[in-house]
Design an enzyme around this catalytic site. Structure first.
Site, short mmCIF file in Angstrom:
data_model
loop_
_atom_site.label_atom_id
_atom_site.label_comp_id
_atom_site.label_asym_id
_atom_site.label_seq_id
_atom_site.Cartn_x
_atom_site.Cartn_y
_atom_site.Cartn_z
N HIS A 117 0.80 -1.19 -0.06
CA HIS A 117 -0.17 -0.03 -0.14
C HIS A 117 0.84 1.13 0.10
CE1 HIS A 117 -3.52 -2.64 0.55
NE2 HIS A 117 -2.74 -2.89 1.69
N ASN A 391 5.70 17.91 18.74
CA ASN A 391 6.10 16.38 18.00
C ASN A 391 6.50 16.43 16.78
OD1 ASN A 391 5.95 13.17 18.57
ND2 ASN A 391 4.71 13.70 16.69
N ARG A 394 10.31 17.62 16.80
CA ARG A 394 11.16 16.44 17.14
C ARG A 394 11.28 15.33 16.21
NH1 ARG A 394 7.85 17.05 21.85
NH2 ARG A 394 6.78 15.14 21.59
N ASN A 397 13.28 16.24 11.62
CA ASN A 397 14.75 16.02 11.33
C ASN A 397 15.47 15.66 12.51
OD1 ASN A 397 17.51 16.38 10.61
ND2 ASN A 397 17.15 18.41 9.39
N HIS A 401 17.58 17.68 15.27
CA HIS A 401 17.04 17.62 16.66
C HIS A 401 18.02 17.07 17.73
CE1 HIS A 401 14.52 15.88 19.98
NE2 HIS A 401 13.96 16.97 19.92
N TYR A 409 19.67 22.68 24.43
CA TYR A 409 18.75 22.41 25.41
C TYR A 409 19.44 21.90 26.62
CZ TYR A 409 14.56 20.74 27.82
OH TYR A 409 13.63 20.64 28.80
N SER A 432 17.58 27.72 16.27
CA SER A 432 17.07 26.99 14.91
C SER A 432 16.45 28.07 13.94
CB SER A 432 15.94 26.03 15.26
OG SER A 432 15.69 25.24 14.17
N HIS A 436 18.08 28.99 10.27
CA HIS A 436 17.10 28.73 9.04
C HIS A 436 17.32 29.87 8.28
CE1 HIS A 436 15.88 24.80 10.75
NE2 HIS A 436 15.13 24.70 9.47
#
Length: 524
Positions: A117, A391, A394, A397, A401, A409, A432, A436
């Site tokens: 599928h 989510n 996280r 990528n 991350h 962090y 980030s 970017h």
């Protein structure tokens, strides 16, 4: 007692009861169907196939459970360990949160492609590429009377690629030599002024390395006016090499400094550092899990798919974006035109997002992982099932991350004494978003903070508003709707600014002219 196999051959169940034979074509051999033995073999094959399909998700679940079990098991009389035994700085590392663990596992799409599928969905995208090619040939034949594919956009985008590759060589050599030699200078067991001189020389090497990697690609891009794709090669390698250099020093330096005073392990080998510079991860380890061999047909397939995605993106831009935005700056600005352009750009925008994901995070990284026999292929998770932006960030990528989680962090929490998790998370978003925006500015050649606002402001708000407690399907629909709109805004505004800067060049170069959006005032 009669054996079970004999009862099965007579059509009885395991306990002796008479079983009902399958009806229809599978009832008797005489009717051309399968007898019971063939039916049993068929069901065994189905069972084996189902187990193979479920093996990947089950292994990932068991790996996660195992990791959580290891992390939650405290040593006798001590806190929960946060670093594995191969690190030599157990008492000096931040003991906050989890540490990246590498295991052998396949990419999620490789597992899903084993199901028919999902392969059909992949075939639908290939069919879409074929339709773009056929439409291009048909339009050229009708308008020009010829059958020929033109790759003007592709040729322009990758113009001066050899120059970009030549610029990459000193960037790579600087990354290969400077951080490793600086670490060796710091590790020499000398005392007093001699060691301080080594530390100073190591710092000079790192400053020179940072200057080469940061300044050289910017100078070449501006001096020679490199086109977007060639600029992309430079900026992605620039960011990658800087992140790898930091990870290498961050992971290896505590153990190396401890080795000077007789504790911990020696400096890492040059071969392990060289392998790290090419393997598809941004987290340094002395060793990684390795696969037993290289499947060169798999490597060729992934490179071919990545090339196909590049062609696909060129067809999308040339057929769905260029005709719409090329002359938009020549018309008077109106809210209606802006909204319509954003709505028109949602479809090519989401296509570009999916193509970037598949080409880079799946095909390109898996090809290098296979060539280097790198075992951990979890470069992304099932971000498409996300019901919250936290989510999604996280899982989209995992490679980047992991770096942000480990060095922004967790280290931020360590510096703040384990408090202010919100501030540490805000720091992750800020770093980030700035990176970017820098990438977009470098590639396009102008500053237009669309990505910065979407990522840091709107994305930051969505991260706290659409949290992990929202799990219903409606939240997944909302997340995809926001992605569609976000991609449409980016494609529309960046394309308008691109053409406005070509239609309305500045008579005199000024700082405010460079940072002020030209599409707001260009109406030729």
């Amino acid at each position: 007692m009669e054996p079970k196999a004999a009862r099965l051959r007579r059509g009885e169940g395991p306990r002796g009861e008479q079983q009902e034979r399958p009806s229809g074509e599978g009832n008797t051999k005489k009717d051309g169907g399968m007898d019971l033995v063939q039916w049993t073999r068929h069901m065994e094959a189905v069972k084996t196939q189902l187990l193979e399909q479920a093996q990947g998700p089950l292994m990932e679940l068991l790996d996660r459970v195992l990791w959580e079990a290891v992390q939650s098991y405290p040593p006798q009389g001590g806190p929960v360990p946060s670093v594995p035994p191969d690190s030599s700085s157990k008492a000096r590392e931040p003991a906050l949160g989890k540490r990246k663990i590498f295991i052998i596992r396949k990419s999620l799409l490789d597992e899903l492609m084993e199901v028919q599928h999902f392969r059909t969905i992949y075939h639908m995208f290939i069919a879409g590429l074929c339709v773009f090619i056929i439409s291009t040939l048909a339009i050229d034949f009708i308008d020009e009377g010829r059958l020929m594919l033109e790759f003007d956009l592709l040729i322009y985008s990758f113009g001066q690629l050899p120059l970009a590759l030549m610029t990459w060589v000193p960037m790579f050599l600087s990354t290969l030599l400077a951080p490793y030699q600086a670490l060796r200078l710091w590790a020499w067991p000398r005392a007093g002024g001699a060691w301080m001189l080594g530390v100073a020389l190591g710092c000079v090497l790192l400053v020179a390395h940072t200057a080469v990697v940061c300044v050289l690609p910017v100078h070449v891009a501006l001096e020679y006016q490199l086109p977007p794709a060639s600029r992309s090669v430079l900026v992605f390698e620039q960011v990658r090499l800087l992140m790898k250099s930091y990870s290498f020093l961050r992971e290896a330096m505590p153990g190396t400094l401890c080795a000077r005073v007789g504790e911990g392990t020696q400096a890492p080998s040059f071969s392990s550092y060289l392998y790290f510079l090419f393997c598809p991860t941004l987290i340094y380890r002395k060793t990684y899990p390795r696969t037993p061999n290289v499947r060169w047909n798999y490597v060729a397939k992934n490179f071919a798919q990545a090339l196909g995605c590049v062609l696909y993106a060129c067809f999308i831009l040339s057929r769905l974006c260029v005709p719409v935005f090329a002359n938009m700056s020549r018309e008077p600005f109106s809210t209606r035109a802006l909204v319509l352009s954003i709505m028109h750009a949602t479809l090519p925008g989401i296509f570009m997002l999916l193509l970037i994901f598949f080409a880079f995070l799946h095909c390109w990284l898996n090809a290098f992982a296979e060539m280097l026999r790198f075992g951990d292929r979890m470069f992304y998770r099932d971000w498409w099932n996300s019901t919250s932006f936290s989510n999604y960030y996280r899982t989209w990528n995992v490679v980047v991350h992991d770096w942000l989680y480990s060095y922004v962090y967790q280290d931020g929490l360590w510096l703040l004494g384990g408090r202010a998790r919100g501030a540490a998370m805000l720091g992750v978003f800020l770093v980030s978003a700035v990176v970017h925006e820098y990438i977009f500015c470098f590639v396009l050649g102008f500053f237009y903070p669309v990505m910065l606002i979407l990522f840091f402001v709107i994305g930051g708000l969505m991260n706290f508003m659409m949290h992990d407690r929202h799990t219903g399907p409606a939240w997944n629909v909302l997340m995809w709707t926001m992605l569609f709109l976000g991609q449409g805004i980016q494609v529309s505004l960046y394309c308008q600014e691109w053409y406005a800067r070509r239609h309305c060049p500045l008579p005199q170069t000024t700082f405010w002219g460079l940072v002020t959006p030209r599409s707001w005032s260009c109406h030729t």
